[in-house]
Write an enzyme that holds these catalytic residues in place. Structure first.
Site, mmCIF file in Angstrom:
data_model
loop_
_atom_site.group_PDB
_atom_site.id
_atom_site.type_symbol
_atom_site.label_atom_id
_atom_site.label_comp_id
_atom_site.label_asym_id
_atom_site.label_seq_id
_atom_site.Cartn_x
_atom_site.Cartn_y
_atom_site.Cartn_z
ATOM 1 C CG HIS A 119 -1.803 1.217 1.319
ATOM 2 N ND1 HIS A 119 -1.392 2.359 1.986
ATOM 3 C CD2 HIS A 119 -3.026 1.479 0.821
ATOM 4 C CE1 HIS A 119 -2.344 3.272 1.894
ATOM 5 N NE2 HIS A 119 -3.347 2.764 1.194
ATOM 6 N NE ARG A 123 34.955 -5.954 -0.001
ATOM 7 C CZ ARG A 123 34.977 -4.627 0.176
ATOM 8 N NH1 ARG A 123 34.271 -3.845 -0.643
ATOM 9 N NH2 ARG A 123 35.683 -4.084 1.136
ATOM 10 C CG ASN A 143 39.129 -5.730 7.439
ATOM 11 O OD1 ASN A 143 39.636 -4.686 7.804
ATOM 12 N ND2 ASN A 143 38.090 -5.778 6.634
ATOM 13 C CG ASP A 144 40.852 -12.004 7.050
ATOM 14 O OD1 ASP A 144 40.015 -11.973 7.975
ATOM 15 O OD2 ASP A 144 40.594 -12.471 5.920
ATOM 16 C CB CYS A 159 42.161 -3.265 -0.344
ATOM 17 S SG CYS A 159 42.463 -5.020 -0.035
#
Length: 788
Positions: A407, A505, A676-677, A724
Site C-alpha cells: 500500500h 569484490r 582486517n584478517d 584495501c
C-alpha cells in the site's frame, strides 16, 4: 479467438470473451484488460465475467442514490479530512443499504452458477473495476475493494454492493478530485472470476519501478494469497530478469514469515511459517522465467510497460489475474542525487523515487495521524487506506515492512512522494532507528536513508570519466584507489577522484546470482555463471577505463557459500570458517577447481572479448608459496599468465605472506594488505567476536610493524604495496603511518576517497618539510622490528 461486437450496449453482464481493451467505459479498466488478455494474448487468465457500468448506473438510479452522491461531494474540500470522511460514509451507507435491481440479481446469479459449473469454480474472486481505473495515463490501482474466496449467492450479492460502495472511499474521492475526474462520469463494474487458490502469488512490472529501467522485468513473490504483499504484511522475494537474455540477473530472498491461505469452508486464515520455509526462495527460477515470458507478451501487445498481478494455483499452474498500464514513469523528471553521501543509517526497497531532507515523525498507530504535519517525513510500520491523509502531507515515507507493491509503495508513487519500504528486511527497522524530530535525508532512488541533511543537485549530462576525475583533483604521490563491490554503482563511483579500483569484490555478484557455483555447474548453467560474472566485472572496468581495476577472486567462507542455493550439498560444516576452506585452498582443490576455472573464464572474457585491458587480479588468503604456485599454474592452463599488461597481486592478510615476502615476490607484481584478517591473525583475535573487540585494533604496534616490514621487502624487489582493508577508511593516523612508510597505494571506501586524498596530500607536504628541516618522525624507530 474472434471478438464478437456488442450491438446492445445496455447489458448488465458481459463474459470475458465478449470484452476487449477499448471497453473501459462499459466494464472498467480491470475487466477490459482481462477480456483483452483472454481474447488476444496467449497468457493463462482465470475464466470469469463482469457486471457493466450500465448495471451500476441502473442501481444508482433505481435507488435514487445519484443525487445523494452529488450533494455529498459538491463543493467538498478534499484536503479537509473530516469533510472527506463524512462524504464517503454518507455515500457508502446509502449504497450498502440499497437493493440491487432484480434483473441484475437474476443475471448475476445465473452467470455465477454457470461459471461454477463450467470451470469447477467452487469459490470466486470479486474485484472492483472502475471506469477511471487502470487507464494508460492514470493508474489508481487498489483504490477499490477486492474480495477473495467468495462462496454462495448471498455473499456474492453482498460483495458486489461493497465493491460499488468502494468507489466512494476517501482515497478514491480524493484522487478523482486531484486528477480532475468528474465523479458523475465514473462508474464501477465488478469482476467475478474463478478463485485461484494461490500457493504463491505476487506482482510483476515490465520495468524497474524504482528507477524506470525498461531493460528488466521485476517480479515480487510470496507464499499464499497476494493480499499480504499489497498490505505490506510480508516483504516478498524480488527477482530482476534481463529482457534481452531472459535470465535472472539478480534476486533478493526475504524472510516471508507468514502467509494468507483460503479455508475450504470459505474465508481466509493467517498461517505462521517455520524459519526455514520463511527464508527459502518461494518460486523456482524456471517459474520466474515463465512468468517473465508472460510479462513480455503482455507488454509487447500493449506496447508499453505494464503492472501485472499473478498467482500460482494448487496444481502448480501460473495465472495472470490482472494487468494495467504502468504510469508513474511516463513523464518522470530526473531524480536528484547527492553531492556527498555519508552517514547511511538505513536501507530498504526503493518504492517511489526522490531525494529529500526533513524532520522525521514516527507514528505507530493510525489514530495518531492528526499529529502529523506537512513537510515531515512519515516513519511507520506499514500504511493502509486509513493513513492516506498523513501520506498526502508527507515529504517522504519510510516503512518497516512491505514490498514495491505494498500500500505504501503504490500510494506514494501515485502521490509522487519519495518512499522506501521494507527496511526491516534489511536488518534494521526504521521505527527503531529513527526518532521523531531527527533530521534525515531519504534517497528513495537507491533505497537509502542518511543521518542529517544532505545537499542535492540535479543530475547533469555526464562528461568522460577521465575529465570528471581530473577536474579539481588534488595531486598526490601516493595513489588513492577505491574499494567497490556492487557493479551497478560503478559509473557513479567512477566520478570520484580515485586513481582506480584497488579492490573489486566478486561477492556482490555471487550474492545476486544466489546459487552455489558447483550447483550451477551441476544444473548445466556454467555459461550463465561466466556471462553473469563477466557482465558485472565489465561494468566496473568500463566505468573506470583506462584506470586499473584489481579484481579479488572469490573469498566466501564455507558458512557463506552454504547459504547460497544448493550450497549445503558442497560445503563442509566448519567450526571456524574464517580459518577454514577459503581463498587459494579452494581454487586447486579438485572438489572446487571447476568453479574457480569459471572465474578465470569470466576474467579472460572481459579482457579479450570486451577488450578491457585495465582488469588485473588478486589472489586472496594464500597460506603458503606452494599454494600460490598451484593457483598460478591453473591460471596459466586457462590462458591467464602474468605479463606487462596483466598484473597479478597477492592479498597480504596472513602473517606467512609477510614473513615469506622475499619468497612470494618471485611470483607476483605486488601486494594488497587485507588489514582486517591480518589484524585478526597477528593478534589472535577473531574479528567477528564482540568480546574481543577491545583487543582487535588495526593500529596495534604489532600490526604496524608487519605492514612496514612488508613494504620494505616488497620495494627491495621492485614490488608495489597497497592496502584495501578497512583501516585507512576509519583512522587518519593509519593513513599518516602508511604515507610515512612509503606505501604505493591506499584503497578506501567510496565515501572517504576525497577526505583521504586531501589528507595524504597534506601528510606528503609535511614529510617534505620535515626533510628540508632535517626533522625525524619520532614514531619511525618504534615501527621497525628491533632486530632490523
Amino acid at each position: 479467438m474472434t471478438y464478437r461486437f456488442m450491438e446492445n450496449e445496455e447489458k448488465l453482464i458481459l463474459w470475458f470473451k465478449d470484452i476487449k481493451k477499448e471497453d473501459v467505459p462499459k466494464v472498467g479498466g480491470k475487466s477490459a484488460n482481462l477480456g483483452e488478455m483472454t481474447n488476444y494474448i496467449e497468457v493463462p487468465v482465470p475464466p470469469g465475467f463482469s457486471t457493466t457500468s450500465y448495471a451500476f448506473n441502473k442501481f444508482l438510479d433505481e435507488n435514487k442514490i445519484r443525487e445523494k452522491i452529488e450533494n455529498a461531494v459538491k463543493n467538498i474540500n478534499v484536503e479537509n479530512e473530516s469533510d472527506l470522511k463524512k462524504a464517503s460514509e454518507e455515500i457508502k451507507s446509502a449504497i450498502i443499504n440499497s437493493d440491487l435491481p432484480k434483473d441484475l440479481v437474476s443475471q448475476l446469479l445465473d452467470s455465477y452458477h454457470k461459471l461454477v459449473k463450467e470451470s469447477n469454480a467452487e469459490f470466486v474472486a470479486v474485484r472492483s473495476s472502475a471506469t477511471a481505473e487502470d487507464l494508460p495515463d492514470a493508474s489508481f490501482a487498489g483504490q477499490q475493494d477486492t474480495y477473495l474466496n467468495v462462496h454462495g449467492d448471498d455473499e456474492l450479492i453482498e460483495k458486489v454492493k461493497e465493491c460499488y460502495s468502494s468507489l466512494f472511499n476517501e482515497r478514491a474521492i480524493y484522487y478523482r478530485a486531484k486528477n480532475n475526474i468528474d465523479t458523475k462520469t465514473v462508474a464501477l463494474a465488478v469482476v467475478i472470476q474463478k478463485q485461484i487458490f494461490s500457493i504463491e502469488s505476487g506482482v510483476m512490472f515490465t520495468l524497474d519501478v524504482s528507477n524506470g529501467d525498461q531493460s528488466v522485468i521485476v517480479i515480487e513473490a510470496s507464499y499464499g494469497l497476494g493480499e499480504y504483499i499489497v498490505g505490506g504484511i510480508v516483504t516478498p522475494d524480488l527477482f530482476y530478469i534481463d529482457k534481452k537474455t531472459m535470465q535472472i540477473k539478480r534476486k533478493v530472498i526475504e524472510n516471508k514469515d507468514r502467509k494468507l491461505v483460503r479455508l475450504k469452508e470459505g474465508g481466509t486464515k493467517d498461517v505462521k511459517l517455520s524459519d526455514e520455509e520463511a527464508k527459502k526462495q518461494c518460486l523456482e527460477d524456471e517459474k520466474v522465467i515463465e512468468l517473465a515470458g508472460y510479462g513480455m507478451k503482455i507488454e509487447q501487445h500493449y506496447k508499453r510497460p505494464m503492472d501485472i498481478e499473478w498467482a500460482r494455483d494448487e496444481d502448480g499452474k501460473l495465472y495472470i489475474v490482472q494487468a494495467r498500464p504502468e504510469t508513474v514513469w511516463s513523464n518522470k523528471d530526473k531524480i536528484k542525487t547527492a553531492e556527498n553521501k555519508q552517514g547511511v543509517i538505513l536501507s530498504g526497497l526503493p518504492a517511489s523515487p526522490g531525494f529529500v531532507s526533513g524532520p522525521a515523525h514516527v507514528i505507530l498507530d493510525v489514530k495518531d495521524i492528526d499529529k502529523f504535519k506537512s513537510g515531515e517525513i512519515l516513519i511507520t510500520v506499514m500504511t493502509s487506506p486509513d493513513w492516506v491523509p498523513a501520506m498526502k502531507k508527507a515529504k517522504a515515507i519510510v516503512t518497516d515492512e512491505g514490498g514495491i507493491t505494498s500500500h505504501a509503495a503504490i500510494v506514494s508513487r501515485e502521490l509522487g512522494v519519495p518512499c522506501i519500504v521494507g527496511t526491516g528486511g534489511r536488518g534494521k527497522k526504521a521505527t527503531d532507528v529513527i526518532k521523531t524530530g531527527d533530521i534525515i535525508t531519504v534517497d528513495s532512488k537507491n533505497g537509502l536513508v542518511y543521518n542529517g541533511e544532505i545537499k542535492v543537485e540535479e543530475e547533469k549530462e555526464e562528461k568522460g570519466s577521465q575529465t570528471v576525475v581530473n577536474e579539481g583533483m588534488v595531486i598526490t604521490g601516493t595513489k588513492i584507489l577505491v574499494n567497490l563491490g556492487e557493479p551497478d554503482l560503478a559509473e557513479k563511483t567512477a566520478k570520484l577522484h580515485a586513481d582506480g579500483v584497488g579492490l573489486m569484490r566478486e561477492e556482490f555478484i555471487w550474492a545476486n546470482i544466489g546459487k552455489h557455483p558447483l550447483y550451477l555447474i551441476k544444473q548445466g548453467k556454467a555459461d550463465f555463471l561466466v556471462d553473469t560474472l563477466a557482465d558485472g566485472i565489465r561494468k566496473v572496468c568500463a566505468a573506470f577505463n583506462p584506470r586499473p581495476v584489481i579484481l579479488r577472486f572469490s573469498d566466501f567462507k564455507t558458512d557463506e557459500y552454504a547459504h547460497l542455493e544448493g550450497g549445503e550439498e558442497f560445503e563442509p560444516k566448519e567450526s571456524s570458517p574464517l580459518l577454514g576452506w577459503r581463498g587459494s585452498s579452494r581454487y586447486y582443490d579438485p572438489k572446487y577447481k571447476d568453479a574457480f576455472v569459471l572465474e578465470l573464464k569470466a576474467v579472460k572474457k572481459v579482457r579479450e572479448e570486451f577488450r578491457l585491458k585495465n582488469l588485473h587480479v588478486m589472489v586472496p588468503f594464500t597460506r603458503t608459496v606452494e599454494e600460490l604456485e598451484k593457483v598460478l599454474e591453473i591460471m596459466k592452463e586457462n590462458g591467464l599468465e602474468r605479463n606487462e599488461d596483466f598484473k597479478i597481486f597477492l592479498m597480504a592478510e596472513i602473517p606467512s605472506n609477510i614473513i615469506l615476502a622475499d619468497k612470494f615476490n618471485k611470483y607476483i607484481d605486488g601486494y594488497s594488505i587485507g588489514s582486517n584478517d591480518l589484524t585478526m591473525l597477528v593478534l589472535g583475535a577473531d574479528r567477528n567476536n564482540d568480546t574481543l573487540s577491545s583487543i582487535y585494533d588495526e593500529r596495534n604496534l604489532a600490526v604496524l610493524r608487519m605492514i612496514r616490514y612488508l613494504i620494505k621487502v616488497a620495494h627491495r624487489d621492485g614490488k608495489t604495496v597497497s592496502i584495501c582493508g578497512q583501516a585507512p577508511s576509519e583512522y587518519d593516523e593509519i593513513v599518516d603511518f602508511l604515507v610515512r612508510s612509503d606505501i604505493d597505494d591506499i584503497s578506501v571506501n567510496p565515501d572517504t576517497v576525497e577526505h583521504v586524498r586531501e589528507l595524504v596530500a597534506s601528510i606528503e607536504k609535511r614529510v617534505e618539510l620535515e626533510k628540508d628541516l632535517n626533522q625525524k618522525d619520532e614514531h619511525i624507530k618504534d615501527w621497525e622490528f628491533p632486530v632490523l
